[in-house]
Design an enzyme around this catalytic site. Structure first.
Site, PDB file in Angstrom:
ATOM      1  N   ASP A 150     -36.577 -14.562  14.995  1.00 40.89           N
ATOM      2  CA  ASP A 150     -36.502 -13.366  15.770  1.00 40.89           C
ATOM      3  C   ASP A 150     -38.018 -12.759  15.503  1.00 40.89           C
ATOM      4  O   ASP A 150     -38.460 -12.568  14.443  1.00 40.89           O
ATOM      5  CB  ASP A 150     -35.281 -12.585  14.759  1.00 40.89           C
ATOM      6  CG  ASP A 150     -35.191 -11.235  15.514  1.00 40.89           C
ATOM      7  OD1 ASP A 150     -36.130 -10.848  16.347  1.00 40.89           O
ATOM      8  OD2 ASP A 150     -34.423 -10.211  14.859  1.00 40.89           O
TER       9      ASP A 150
ATOM     10  N   HIS B 130     -33.877  -5.523  12.436  1.00 44.08           N
ATOM     11  CA  HIS B 130     -34.760  -6.619  12.757  1.00 44.08           C
ATOM     12  C   HIS B 130     -35.413  -6.877  11.496  1.00 44.08           C
ATOM     13  O   HIS B 130     -36.134  -5.951  10.886  1.00 44.08           O
ATOM     14  CB  HIS B 130     -35.560  -6.672  14.169  1.00 44.08           C
ATOM     15  CG  HIS B 130     -34.611  -6.914  15.286  1.00 44.08           C
ATOM     16  ND1 HIS B 130     -34.086  -7.738  15.792  1.00 44.08           N
ATOM     17  CD2 HIS B 130     -34.266  -5.736  16.073  1.00 44.08           C
ATOM     18  CE1 HIS B 130     -33.499  -7.501  16.877  1.00 44.08           C
ATOM     19  NE2 HIS B 130     -33.551  -6.238  17.241  1.00 44.08           N
TER      20      HIS B 130
END
Lengths: 559, 559
Positions: B199, B370
């Protein structure tokens, strides 16, 4: 409100005519008896839902109705949100303009483009100087901002003194000129100030705003780090100090500089003539000369730091610039921060530039031009106003400043968050909103000023959403018979080849409805149009879940 | 590329089919010989220039052409950009879905709405569990994210192991369930990992991402500070942990909770059934019961934290909510951060809420879902992949992660920034992009999937900018004479009353041109239409500097 109240003789009236519900369109009238002065005359840029609109200017009906009293425009600085509406307003209202040197230079350039330069009276005012305008005296006080020659105003009236900061920051080490004249703020404060109208833009941000000079140091080390690259720096066209610093750093590194982008070229040109920028000899070169120098000995300063699609940087990023192509070995520095609403456009350009292989730097090469919370407290503490009237910013920013004012001990009832059009009447004894003047946002689209209103905007939104479906048919006026059509065409609704059957079936349906209506003796054109609209919009919604604009057009074949 | 290369027998192919040029639309195919598995199947939301478009889904031609090989969809977590295209894609491609519990719960809700639940095979997978899909084995590894039950995947193939993180953060103190299974990442890494797909969303941000629990502490102190207010908290509908924490804080303060907003109600409902959220008894109340409690004993949790115009918060702010009105005494907390592109919409709502008198808090009540740079380094260091393939993010984020990978010692030539459609072939010996599969963005507008393409979008943009001017006239097919019209109508161009003269003059002009063309013997309809277009668009540009769409329509009166 009644005429009588507006004409109240012994009080000062402050009448913001824009700039309080949005960023931009700053314009405020001050009235004392038969004298009106107007501070700033800005435009704002269209909201996302103002489709096709180029810019937005204030409604000046109130000034037109009192034209005999208006003594002039007093301008704080040369940004579009403070001067941009002048050419439009001066068409209607030929009164003199007062501003500092660079501000006036930028205004004159604008007026020239609009063919208004010759017929507009103008006076350049120096810092510390006062001008008399009817019952008012207005003093220009030096401040700092992201454009050179920004001024605060001390507005003296028989009812008391108002200090208006304009857009400002406190910069102890400015690039050009002197720091903000804090002594003068103190002096005026000491004598007694009725009201302070202070810039709220950064009122939500704690701490102090950093000096413009810190950006110069950041540029120095970035240039050193990227000594093997061609460097492209994007910044605001009007930030002359920023351009000065980029040029200084370039010069130190022995790089030649190209300035690119129409608005930047023109402002730098004005600044050079007025000696607000000092460009070392043999540093600026023409874009066509770039090829004569090694790439790492050049710098391109450009507009487009906000991702504006027509600006030079955007054209470079998308390979549409005639002279500059971005590639590996280029370092692109954003010396800017996205203005709210532009984040996505900026990020798109950063992606595009990186895809071309450029090294892109977009953090910590910018400082704000507006005062943060501690700076705002400083001004309040020097000026010590009786009343606080936060200005410049959205409602959230005005609220943030009003909280600061209250924290500093100004009583709640002496803090005024005004709405455009409010008439605030004040003197030493009291302050109160007394009525309203007409205000509004006038949309400019191409040459049209105010001819695009809500109906047109609503139609544009409707068209943008689902397109248009047009049904044309002919009716014989005598016999009331269908003589041609219906035929259906569409734009922006669905791609024709995909929708052949949809359109064919819809045509059959409309035909049947029309025949049946005419058989029933319905000849009224509006009724027929509505019948067609209803049947077609139901059918299309059922088949597609879309609601295009339906437009029936009847041709009389007996015309 | 040639069929032969795609069919290369001994290597693993990684084929991202979306998600690399934009945020959203994550879908990646993995192929080994005759086995294909697909990780995620997300949608993306339309760009600003995709007027009228509801959502965007990936082109799955490649999967359709290889339908016999596709073993199933493996889904990392339940966000729209990872599952949103499933209902559309499953219409075309009936293959099984594998996902963790909450993820599957959300997918099932979606499938039910689209009438697909019964015909879709589904399997809920536990963390640590593996599933065999042709030549692949896929293991689900627990991670943390802004939605419960997020998984990373270890994809085992005869050519080697790929670790795909999904969207993740490292949360040592998650609200629900356990921290990310770092031990398992280490174990798999120890055995040897071919490639890491990690990610990139926060790869530009230094440091670590804070734990979700820190938001709970912030909420506690805000609730304490505003003990006399009714409290409204806006957050993401799918952030079950956030809702849990708001409920926990409310419960501690003896407040009753209303959940408002369709998507949030439905996700909380699913989470409750699956026991991913624990709501103390007698805490949730119906919106109609609000009136039975003192205002400062209630909390409303709502959607709309991104300023979405149809969401509950936006309706409350603009007085359009049927049951909740905002006013003085309300504290509105944004437990969220604007997603890029939404800044202006969020700021507009903050202004509206403050104008109604509400106290609005929008800072420091949110953490990201994130991983930041240090977290990313941790994963790389545990997994020690041979190849790095940054995923999830715009190009700038992929570049940022590739820089991290290089800093950690992965050779430049082993870092791959792929483009959607790339076929990356890899094994222990080499990795190389070998050709392309067809990919694209398919626009969904209402019921139409893919029927709005570039032509329609261009037309919508044109219509949005300056509207449409329609010219209708009739021509007798036999005689070639003008039998009716021309008559001109417009929409979205200029308000009719303002433009009477403009339209009258334009009509005269078109009439003259038509007569003169017909006199010259020009009967070709396309030629006549072009003549009308040219004369009218020149005239309108000269008079208004606008370029509306000009649409001539000829009616044959001999139909």
């Amino acid at each position: 409100m009644s005429k009588k109240k507006i004409e109240n003789a012994s009080k000062l009236q402050i009448i913001p005519m824009g700039g309080l519900e949005q960023i931009g369109m700053n314009i405020t009238a001050f009235r004392y008896e038969d004298s009106i002065i107007v501070v700033d005359c800005g435009l704002s840029f269209p909201d996302d839902d103002m489709l096709g609109i180029d810019l937005v200017i204030p409604d000046i009906t109130y000034l037109q109705e009192n034209i005999d009293k208006v003594k002039g425009f007093v301008i704080t600085h040369g940004h579009e949100d403070h001067i941009g509406a002048l050419p439009y307003v001066l068409h209607e209202l030929n009164v003199p303009i007062y501003a500092t040197r660079l501000t006036m230079g930028i205004i004159e350039h604008k007026l020239e483009e609009h063919g208004l330069l010759k017929k507009t009276r103008r006076k350049v005012v120096k810092f510390g100087q006062s001008i008399n305008l009817g019952q008012f005296r207005v003093e220009f006080i030096r401040t700092n901002h992201s454009i050179v020659d920004a001024a605060a105003l001390a507005i003296y009236s028989p009812a008391g003194t108002v200090v208006h900061t304009g857009d400002f920051k406190v910069d102890y080490t400015p690039v050009f000129g002197d720091p903000i004249d804090l002594q003068r703020f103190a002096e005026i404060g000491k004598k007694g100030v009725l009201a302070l109208m202070c810039d709220s833009t950064n009122a939500e941000r704690p701490g102090f705003t950093a000096s413009e000079k810190t950006v110069g140091r950041a540029l120095d080390s970035l240039f050193e780090e990227h000594e093997n690259s061609r460097i492209i720096v994007a910044t605001f066209a009007s930030n002359v100090d920023r351009v000065q610093q980029i040029i200084n750093t370039a010069h130190k590194c022995g790089r030649k500089v190209v300035v690119e982008g129409r608005s930047m070229v023109s402002i730098i040109d004005i600044a050079q003539k007025l000696e607000c920028i000092k460009i070392p000899e043999n540093t600026l070169i023409d874009i066509d000369q770039l090829k004569n120098y090694p790439e790492n000995k050049t710098v391109i300063i450009t507009t487009g730091s906000q991702g504006e699609s027509m600006a030079a940087l955007s054209r470079m990023a998308s390979n549409q610039h005639r002279k500059i192509t971005i590639g590996k070995g280029d370092t692109v520095i954003f010396s800017s921060h996205p203005i709210p609403g532009n984040e996505k456009a900026v990020t798109n350009i950063i992606n595009e530039l990186q895809m071309k292989g450029a090294d892109v730097i977009f953090q910590d090469v910018h400082v704000s031009g507006h005062a943060c919370q501690e700076d705002i407290k400083l001004i309040y503490t020097l000026v010590k106003p009786k009343y606080a009237i936060p200005v410049h910013g959205e409602y959230r920013h005005l609220i943030a400043q009003s909280n600061i004012a209250k924290d500093l001990g100004i009583p709640k009832e002496n803090v005024f968050i005004l709405t455009s059009g409010d008439v605030l009447e004040l003197d030493e004894n009291s302050a109160k909103v007394k009525g309203k003047v007409p205000v509004g946002a006038i949309l400019v689209d191409g040459l049209g000023v105010g001819d695009v209103g809500n109906v047109v905007l609503r139609d544009r939104q409707h068209l943008a959403e689902d397109g248009i479906v047009i049904v044309v048919f002919g009716i014989d006026q005598e016999s009331g018979q269908l003589t041609s059509g219906p035929s259906i065409v569409s734009r922006g609704f669905v791609y024709v080849r995909e929708s052949d059957k949809l359109i064919d079936d819809a045509t059959d349906l409309v035909y049947d409805e029309l025949i049946s209506a005419l058989d029933k003796g319905i000849y009224d054109w509006n009724k027929l149009k509505n019948i067609v609209k209803d049947v077609l919009s139901d059918y299309i919604w059922k088949k597609t879940k879309r609601r295009p604009m339906i437009m029936p057009i009847i041709m009389s074949t007996n015309d």
